[in-house]
Design a protein around this motif. Structure first.
Motif, PDB file in Angstrom:
ATOM      1  N   TRP A 108     -33.651  -5.718 -15.741  1.00 42.31           N
ATOM      2  CA  TRP A 108     -34.517  -6.344 -16.754  1.00 42.31           C
ATOM      3  C   TRP A 108     -35.364  -7.421 -16.101  1.00 42.31           C
ATOM      4  N   LYS A 109     -36.656  -7.377 -16.381  1.00 44.25           N
ATOM      5  CA  LYS A 109     -37.581  -8.399 -15.890  1.00 44.25           C
ATOM      6  C   LYS A 109     -37.923  -9.335 -17.043  1.00 44.25           C
ATOM      7  N   PRO A 110     -37.417 -10.578 -17.035  1.00 39.13           N
ATOM      8  CA  PRO A 110     -37.764 -11.515 -18.105  1.00 39.13           C
ATOM      9  C   PRO A 110     -39.272 -11.777 -18.120  1.00 39.13           C
ATOM     10  N   SER A 111     -39.802 -12.009 -19.290  1.00 37.27           N
ATOM     11  CA  SER A 111     -41.238 -12.245 -19.430  1.00 37.27           C
ATOM     12  C   SER A 111     -41.632 -13.576 -18.794  1.00 37.27           C
ATOM     13  N   PHE A 112     -42.923 -13.733 -18.546  1.00 39.34           N
ATOM     14  CA  PHE A 112     -43.460 -14.987 -18.001  1.00 39.34           C
ATOM     15  C   PHE A 112     -43.072 -16.146 -18.908  1.00 39.34           C
ATOM     16  N   GLY A 113     -43.156 -15.923 -20.222  1.00 38.28           N
ATOM     17  CA  GLY A 113     -42.837 -16.982 -21.171  1.00 38.28           C
ATOM     18  C   GLY A 113     -41.390 -17.426 -21.093  1.00 38.28           C
ATOM     19  N   VAL A 114     -40.473 -16.484 -20.851  1.00 33.78           N
ATOM     20  CA  VAL A 114     -39.059 -16.830 -20.709  1.00 33.78           C
ATOM     21  C   VAL A 114     -38.830 -17.599 -19.412  1.00 33.78           C
ATOM     22  N   VAL A 115     -39.328 -17.060 -18.305  1.00 38.17           N
ATOM     23  CA  VAL A 115     -39.084 -17.680 -16.993  1.00 38.17           C
ATOM     24  C   VAL A 115     -39.669 -19.090 -16.928  1.00 38.17           C
ATOM     25  N   HIS A 116     -40.820 -19.285 -17.566  1.00 38.26           N
ATOM     26  CA  HIS A 116     -41.499 -20.587 -17.473  1.00 38.26           C
ATOM     27  C   HIS A 116     -41.244 -21.470 -18.696  1.00 38.26           C
ATOM     28  N   SER A 117     -40.265 -21.090 -19.507  1.00 34.63           N
ATOM     29  CA  SER A 117     -39.904 -21.934 -20.639  1.00 34.63           C
ATOM     30  C   SER A 117     -39.241 -23.219 -20.139  1.00 34.63           C
ATOM     31  N   SER A 118     -39.297 -24.257 -20.956  1.00 35.80           N
ATOM     32  CA  SER A 118     -38.658 -25.524 -20.602  1.00 35.80           C
ATOM     33  C   SER A 118     -37.158 -25.334 -20.406  1.00 35.80           C
ATOM     34  N   ALA A 119     -36.543 -24.478 -21.235  1.00 36.56           N
ATOM     35  CA  ALA A 119     -35.103 -24.256 -21.141  1.00 36.56           C
ATOM     36  C   ALA A 119     -34.713 -23.672 -19.785  1.00 36.56           C
ATOM     37  N   ALA A 133     -18.886 -26.638  -6.266  1.00 36.05           N
ATOM     38  CA  ALA A 133     -19.797 -26.596  -7.414  1.00 36.05           C
ATOM     39  C   ALA A 133     -21.014 -27.480  -7.168  1.00 36.05           C
ATOM     40  N   PHE A 134     -22.149 -27.071  -7.750  1.00 34.93           N
ATOM     41  CA  PHE A 134     -23.367 -27.874  -7.677  1.00 34.93           C
ATOM     42  C   PHE A 134     -24.178 -27.636  -8.939  1.00 34.93           C
ATOM     43  N   LEU A 135     -25.209 -28.442  -9.136  1.00 35.06           N
ATOM     44  CA  LEU A 135     -26.069 -28.340 -10.309  1.00 35.06           C
ATOM     45  C   LEU A 135     -27.366 -27.629  -9.937  1.00 35.06           C
ATOM     46  N   ALA A 136     -27.833 -26.782 -10.840  1.00 32.85           N
ATOM     47  CA  ALA A 136     -29.093 -26.071 -10.602  1.00 32.85           C
ATOM     48  C   ALA A 136     -29.664 -25.595 -11.928  1.00 32.85           C
ATOM     49  N   CYS A 137     -30.955 -25.317 -11.913  1.00 32.60           N
ATOM     50  CA  CYS A 137     -31.625 -24.714 -13.063  1.00 32.60           C
ATOM     51  C   CYS A 137     -31.670 -23.202 -12.878  1.00 32.60           C
ATOM     52  N   ALA A 138     -31.996 -22.486 -13.943  1.00 29.84           N
ATOM     53  CA  ALA A 138     -32.007 -21.026 -13.884  1.00 29.84           C
ATOM     54  C   ALA A 138     -33.263 -20.468 -13.225  1.00 29.84           C
ATOM     55  N   ALA A 139     -34.210 -21.327 -12.905  1.00 29.54           N
ATOM     56  CA  ALA A 139     -35.408 -20.904 -12.178  1.00 29.54           C
ATOM     57  C   ALA A 139     -35.936 -22.103 -11.409  1.00 29.54           C
ATOM     58  N   ASP A 140     -36.575 -21.822 -10.278  1.00 24.94           N
ATOM     59  CA  ASP A 140     -37.232 -22.866  -9.493  1.00 24.94           C
ATOM     60  C   ASP A 140     -38.516 -22.294  -8.903  1.00 24.94           C
ATOM     61  N   ASP A 141     -39.075 -22.963  -7.921  1.00 27.76           N
ATOM     62  CA  ASP A 141     -40.361 -22.533  -7.375  1.00 27.76           C
ATOM     63  C   ASP A 141     -40.299 -21.162  -6.705  1.00 27.76           C
ATOM     64  N   THR A 142     -39.104 -20.727  -6.301  1.00 24.26           N
ATOM     65  CA  THR A 142     -38.992 -19.439  -5.610  1.00 24.26           C
ATOM     66  C   THR A 142     -38.454 -18.323  -6.500  1.00 24.26           C
ATOM     67  N   GLY A 143     -38.099 -18.633  -7.749  1.00 20.30           N
ATOM     68  CA  GLY A 143     -37.689 -17.575  -8.656  1.00 20.30           C
ATOM     69  C   GLY A 143     -36.421 -17.892  -9.415  1.00 20.30           C
ATOM     70  N   LEU A 144     -35.782 -16.835  -9.914  1.00 24.43           N
ATOM     71  CA  LEU A 144     -34.609 -16.960 -10.775  1.00 24.43           C
ATOM     72  C   LEU A 144     -33.329 -17.245  -9.985  1.00 24.43           C
ATOM     73  N   ARG A 145     -32.450 -18.008 -10.606  1.00 24.85           N
ATOM     74  CA  ARG A 145     -31.069 -18.171 -10.166  1.00 24.85           C
ATOM     75  C   ARG A 145     -30.241 -18.156 -11.454  1.00 24.85           C
ATOM     76  N   PHE A 146     -29.698 -16.988 -11.804  1.00 25.64           N
ATOM     77  CA  PHE A 146     -28.937 -16.911 -13.051  1.00 25.64           C
ATOM     78  C   PHE A 146     -27.844 -15.865 -12.944  1.00 25.64           C
ATOM     79  N   ASP A 147     -26.630 -16.308 -13.216  1.00 21.63           N
ATOM     80  CA  ASP A 147     -25.475 -15.409 -13.287  1.00 21.63           C
ATOM     81  C   ASP A 147     -24.507 -16.016 -14.299  1.00 21.63           C
ATOM     82  N   PRO A 148     -24.393 -15.422 -15.492  1.00 21.03           N
ATOM     83  CA  PRO A 148     -23.531 -16.003 -16.531  1.00 21.03           C
ATOM     84  C   PRO A 148     -22.057 -16.010 -16.156  1.00 21.03           C
TER      85      PRO A 148
END
Length: 216
Positions: A108-119, A133-148
């Motif tokens: 699944w490719k998340p939409s631009f709106g999802v990837v660039h949302s504030s959340a 353990a470390f802190l991170a967001c689900a996206a950064d300048d190089t792309g997605l980082r997400f694993d539930p």
């Protein structure tokens, strides 16, 4: 028109930029040689493992501790980025099957709106557990980082991000319907996971994750 194996594989990488993945039928050895010549670095996605791993549907009780298979068993996996728990997330994931099997890989490719949302851009997750353990967001300048399976929401925006990134639409199901099928995934662009597997399914994929640096 490509006239050599390397030109064909260059085109495969170029094609993957459009949707986040591309596929072809080719022996894995040819792709591994192409990756080496391109200067890509194969990386392990689990501590102590080889950079080349075998993926088989596994019941929870027999799966490695804290693996996706331990959480899901044979049920369909939530879609994720491979190596999201690593300091540097792999850019490319390649999967290959020597034989035909009936269990798809879902993408699944998340939409631009999802990837660039504030959340997604600003919600904070706790990645991993314990001293690593470390802190991170689900996206950064190089792309997605997400694993539930290895990322826990730490604030309201990350809870919203988790909801956005597990509410799939337009999921592509890659069929392993030919021997020597290869699937190249842009790991920072799309989420992927195995569909539900039947008990006793003879399915074994070879997976290699790569850090490539900037790609076309």
């Amino acid at each position: 028109m490509p006239t050599s194996p390397n030109e064909v594989l260059d085109q495969l990488v170029t094609d993957s930029a459009k949707t986040g993945w591309a596929t072809m039928t080719i022996p894995l050895a040819l792709f591994k040689a192409f990756a080496r010549e391109s200067g890509w670095e194969a990386v392990a996605t689990r501590r102590g493992d080889s950079s080349v791993s075998k993926l088989k549907p596994t019941v929870s009780a027999e799966a490695p501790v804290r693996s996706v298979s331990a959480a899901t068993g044979l049920e369909a996996q939530l879609l994720h980025v491979d190596g999201a728990h690593l300091p540097f997330v792999p850019d490319i994931v390649v999967m290959h099957s020597d034989t035909v099997n009936s269990t798809a890989t879902r993408i699944w490719k998340p939409s631009f709106g999802v990837v660039h949302s504030s959340a997604v851009q600003h919600g904070v997750f706790i990645v991993g557990t314990g001293r690593d353990a470390f802190l991170a967001c689900a996206a950064d300048d190089t792309g997605l980082r997400f694993d539930p399976y290895c990322m826990s929401p730490a604030d309201s925006r990350s809870r919203d991000a988790s909801s956005l990134l597990t509410s799939y639409d337009d999921v592509y199901e890659h069929a392993w319907d030919e021997p020597n099928k290869l699937l190249l995934i842009r790991n920072r662009v799309v989420l992927h996971g195995r569909a539900r597997a039947e008990k006793g399914e003879e399915r074994e994929l070879t997976r290699i994750a790569y850090r490539t640096g900037p790609l076309k």
